[in-house]
Design an enzyme around this catalytic site. Structure first.
Site, PDB file in Angstrom:
ATOM      1  CG  ASP A 102      -1.931   1.121   1.120  1.00  0.00           C
ATOM      2  OD1 ASP A 102      -2.758   1.063   0.191  1.00  0.00           O
ATOM      3  OD2 ASP A 102      -1.887   2.067   1.933  1.00  0.00           O
ATOM      4  CG  ASP A 128      53.245 -27.212 -25.502  1.00  0.00           C
ATOM      5  OD1 ASP A 128      53.040 -28.397 -25.813  1.00  0.00           O
ATOM      6  OD2 ASP A 128      52.442 -26.557 -24.796  1.00  0.00           O
ATOM      7  N   GLY A 157      59.399 -29.292 -28.564  1.00  0.00           N
ATOM      8  CA  GLY A 157      59.943 -30.562 -28.092  1.00  0.00           C
ATOM      9  C   GLY A 157      58.905 -31.328 -27.294  1.00  0.00           C
ATOM     10  CG  ASP A 158      57.310 -35.733 -26.211  1.00  0.00           C
ATOM     11  OD1 ASP A 158      57.192 -35.607 -24.979  1.00  0.00           O
ATOM     12  OD2 ASP A 158      56.720 -36.604 -26.878  1.00  0.00           O
ATOM     13  CG  PHE A 159      57.021 -32.379 -21.167  1.00  0.00           C
ATOM     14  CD1 PHE A 159      56.396 -33.570 -20.882  1.00  0.00           C
ATOM     15  CD2 PHE A 159      56.254 -31.203 -21.168  1.00  0.00           C
ATOM     16  CE1 PHE A 159      55.046 -33.620 -20.616  1.00  0.00           C
ATOM     17  CE2 PHE A 159      54.883 -31.247 -20.907  1.00  0.00           C
ATOM     18  CZ  PHE A 159      54.271 -32.457 -20.631  1.00  0.00           C
TER      19      PHE A 159
HETATM   20  O1  LIG Z   1       4.350   8.091  -8.500  1.00  0.00           O
HETATM   21  C1  LIG Z   1       3.483   7.204  -8.338  1.00  0.00           C
HETATM   22  N1  LIG Z   1       2.855   7.033  -7.162  1.00  0.00           N
HETATM   23  C2  LIG Z   1       1.913   6.069  -6.973  1.00  0.00           C
HETATM   24  C3  LIG Z   1       1.566   5.233  -8.010  1.00  0.00           C
HETATM   25  C4  LIG Z   1       0.516   4.166  -7.874  1.00  0.00           C
HETATM   26  O2  LIG Z   1      -0.420   4.541  -6.901  1.00  0.00           O
HETATM   27  C5  LIG Z   1      -1.107   3.388  -6.434  1.00  0.00           C
HETATM   28  C6  LIG Z   1      -1.198   3.475  -4.932  1.00  0.00           C
HETATM   29  O3  LIG Z   1      -2.395   2.923  -4.511  1.00  0.00           O
HETATM   30  P1  LIG Z   1      -2.490   1.602  -3.643  1.00  0.00           P
HETATM   31  O4  LIG Z   1      -1.249   1.383  -2.886  1.00  0.00           O
HETATM   32  O5  LIG Z   1      -3.727   1.642  -2.899  1.00  0.00           O
HETATM   33  O6  LIG Z   1      -2.548   0.456  -4.757  1.00  0.00           O
HETATM   34  P2  LIG Z   1      -3.669   0.176  -5.853  1.00  0.00           P
HETATM   35  O7  LIG Z   1      -3.256   0.728  -7.169  1.00  0.00           O
HETATM   36  O8  LIG Z   1      -5.008   0.543  -5.375  1.00  0.00           O
HETATM   37  O9  LIG Z   1      -3.557  -1.384  -5.990  1.00  0.00           O
HETATM   38  P3  LIG Z   1      -3.857  -2.472  -4.857  1.00  0.00           P
HETATM   39  O10 LIG Z   1      -4.695  -3.496  -5.531  1.00  0.00           O
HETATM   40  O11 LIG Z   1      -2.496  -2.991  -4.508  1.00  0.00           O
HETATM   41  O12 LIG Z   1      -4.515  -1.861  -3.689  1.00  0.00           O
HETATM   42  C7  LIG Z   1      -0.280   2.192  -6.873  1.00  0.00           C
HETATM   43  O13 LIG Z   1      -0.911   1.553  -7.945  1.00  0.00           O
HETATM   44  C8  LIG Z   1       1.007   2.838  -7.368  1.00  0.00           C
HETATM   45  O14 LIG Z   1       1.626   2.071  -8.370  1.00  0.00           O
HETATM   46  C9  LIG Z   1       2.205   5.414  -9.241  1.00  0.00           C
HETATM   47  O15 LIG Z   1       1.944   4.674 -10.227  1.00  0.00           O
HETATM   48  N2  LIG Z   1       3.166   6.376  -9.365  1.00  0.00           N
END
Ligand SMILES: O=c1[nH]cc([C@@H]2O[C@H](COP(=O)(O)OP(=O)(O)OP(=O)(O)O)[C@@H](O)[C@H]2O)c(=O)[nH]1
Length: 633
Positions: free
Chosen positions: A88, A495, A521-523
């Protein structure tokens, strides 16, 4: 090539990426991870104010995303995945947490908040290891986060709206995509760029390395602090008992708890370096249950089972001159390579993919290209090319080794069975039957010697000597290394006439190169040139006792007291199980044998050489030096 071993640990596992983010998929695909994508249904609705710090929110969300997918896959009676990865990404500015904008107005608010300021991007990652016990899902979670600081330029209203209308901000944390148009808004980035894009790859690999290769006491000196362990480290670890693809066997080296109870030997480290908090669906277990884990994955054995395929892929790609086609940064699609090598497109594509998986080629959407190591060692006309030796392995050794079972049963070399010829005739035939074959074999030996000569030439202080004779010194690579290190040395290569007749094209050019003399030569049969240091490089291990006796008696007979004999061979350890390269070479059942340090010492002493010193160089060849007894001895 440093990341591959860690990623490679996941090859045999069912890995699931619990994310719909195409960026995360791309980042992980690019490093060769194979996984399924099962986007999480977890709603990102955790109460932000209940977290002490923003990264804790990102970690918890990542964890819940991954656990939702793990549970869903388990409940639906799909095969339980081995590993689920969740992530995330959030942006924080001041005390505010920004996620993906819900509409254009929201994007406008976010981007104007970021304009002209520095903000932080946090990505929380959860690696969930799953197992199924009595139809219960058991999960162990390793999590961590990465922070990157990004500064935006001042954004004018016009620029801001133009960017929003591009549509780019809508599915991105903080309302921008640094990897695309959003990159134009950025003044600087401090930290991991890929973390901003959505996945902190470097930290992820370190985490995997910690899980799959925890440092052992005796290997700690090999592990660079705060870095992904080097390939050497991986080899050291994977060769030994510590090797495991099941990270749960390394609990004492990691921060492990089960249901919040620290495991015996668990080490606690600061929270922000990540923590492993198992989430189990069962009640607290007693210690004996805690210690019960599935048998470790036999990664070494699997690697060995597949080894022959990998070797043959390298041999065939070399034989078809694939690496020559892709030299000098050339990028070609499979179909173009297929046309040039006159092979099927589907077969070529599989071969190229195999080479890419082995780290010999790089594959991008533009096509295939050589890696640096392929450019240096696999292109046939390069200074250190191993092409000739690889062809020798393919055309000769491969066939011999297909008769290994008979070789072991009979204890003899299987040249006749493999090629319908006796060893001596075969060597003459394969290596010297035509000018081209002769040239190729000598090039193979010449280039191999270039990899080892310096370490042999510098293994001991040879400054007391004035003249050297390298017996069987072929194209003179070691001889040239010696005159470079000791310019006053008079060096002769002795050699067979066939070899000496062809050495001229291998000689280095340049005014300041001290000449090396070549004598034919052959050693075994001929008189040897006079010298106060004799060298036998890669000769003795191929000779039977009778031939060794002839040769060493002859050398010993003409050596004056104080003269010396230098051997360059692979020195086995006293158990004769290491290094594997030498032990495996023995399987060819040549009439000679590989020896340990003690055996070389005893052999030299038997022929009147004392004060024997052995230097394990760390290169393919080691060095052994013995001095002819003075009258005082
Ligand atoms: O510069 C960038 N910053 C962020 C991103 C993209 O933003 C999203 C962040 O959202 P999240 O972590 O909630 O992820 P989701 O896309 O919703 O996918 P999930 O199924 O994992 O929840 C993320 O996609 C980053 O890649 C960007 O692209 N550039």
């Amino acid at each position: 090539m440093v990341l591959n071993p860690v990623i490679g640990k996941l090859v045999s596992k069912r890995v699931v990426l619990a994310s719909a983010s195409p960026r995360r998929q791309e980042i992980l695909t690019n490093v060769g991870l194979r996984f399924e994508v099962v986007p999480s249904w977890f709603k990102e609705t955790l109460e932000k104010s209940s977290f002490a710090a923003p990264h804790e929110y990102a970690i918890e969300t990542a964890k819940q995303k991954a656990l939702e997918v793990a549970n869903r896959m388990h409940l639906k009676h799909l095969r339980t995945p081995d590993i689920v990865i969740g992530a995330d990404t959030i942006v924080t500015v001041g005390k505010q947490i920004l996620e993906k904008p819900v509409d254009k107005q929201d994007a406008y608010k976010m981007l104007s908040r970021l304009s002209g300021k520095e903000h932080s991007v946090f990505t929380g990652v959860a690696i969930v290891h799953c197992s199924s016990k009595d139809n219960h899902l058991e999960t162990e979670v390793t999590d961590f986060y990465e922070e990157t600081k990004v500064k935006f330029a001042e954004l004018s209203e016009e620029l801001l709206w133009e960017y929003i209308h591009s549509g780019e901000p809508m599915d991105k944390a903080g309302g921008y995509g640094i990897q695309a148009l959003g990159g134009m808004l950025v003044e600087y980035v401090h930290g991991d760029f890929l973390n901003v894009v959505g996945f902190p790859l470097n930290h992820f690999c370190k985490k995997l390395a910690e899980l799959y290769y925890p440092p052992l006491k005796h290997t700690i000196q090999h592990v660079k602090h705060d870095s992904i362990p080097s390939v050497e480290t991986f080899e050291n670890l994977s060769d030994g008992e510590s090797d495991s693809s099941n990270p749960m066997q390394h609990k004492s080296a990691n921060k492990l708890e089960r249901n919040g109870v620290p495991l015996p030997g668990a080490i606690h480290t600061p929270v922000n370096s990540g923590s492993i908090k198992p989430v189990c669906t069962v009640a607290v277990e007693n210690q004996s249950e805690v210690m019960e884990y599935p048998a470790k994955f036999p990664s070494k054995i699997v690697e060995l089972m597949d080894g022959f395929r990998a070797s043959k892929a390298l041999f065939v790609a070399s034989k078809l001159k694939v690496f020559d086609l892709l030299k000098d940064k050339c990028i070609l699609k499979a179909v173009d390579v297929a046309n040039k090598i006159e092979a099927s497109v589907c077969g070529t594509e599989r071969l190229l993919d195999a080479c890419a998986s082995l780290g010999l080629l790089e594959k991008t959407h533009q096509g295939y290209s050589n890696t640096d190591s392929a450019n240096t060692y696999l292109v046939s006309d390069r200074e250190y090319s191993l092409h000739g030796y690889i062809i020798h392995c393919n055309d000769r050794l491969w066939h011999l080794f297909t008769h290994l079972e008979a070789a072991v049963k009979e204890g003899t070399m299987q040249t006749h069975q493999a090629f319908g010829k006796e060893t001596e005739d075969l060597f003459q035939d394969s290596c010297y039957h035509s000018v081209e074959a002769k040239q190729r074999f000598m090039t193979a030996m010449h280039n191999l010697a270039k990899l080892t000569a310096r370490d042999v030439a510098t293994a001991f202080d040879l400054s007391p000597f004035r003249s050297v004779c390298d017996l069987g010194g072929c194209t003179g690579v070691l001889a040239h290394e010696l005159v470079q290190k000791y310019p006053i040395l008079k060096v002769t290569v002795f050699d067979l006439p066939d070899v000496i007749a062809n050495v001229s094209c291998f000689q280095p050019s340049g005014q300041h190169i001290t000449p090396v003399m070549f004598t034919a030569g052959d050693f075994f049969k001929d008189n040897l040139p006079e010298a106060d240091l004799y060298i036998l490089s890669l000769i003795l291990h191929d000779l039977n006792d009778e031939k060794i006796n002839i040769l060493l008696s002859k050398i010993s007979g003409i050596c004056k007291p104080g003269s010396a004999l230098l051997l360059a061979e692979i020195v086995l350890d006293e158990e004769k199980t290491h290094p594997p390269r030498a032990v495996l070479q023995s399987l060819s059942m040549t009439e000679g044998k590989q020896r340990s340090g003690l055996e070389y010492k005893q052999l030299l002493e038997k022929y009147g050489f004392t004060n024997v010193q052995i230097k394990i160089t760390g290169n393919i060849l080691d060095a052994i030096l013995g001095f002819k007894k003075t009258s005082a001895h």
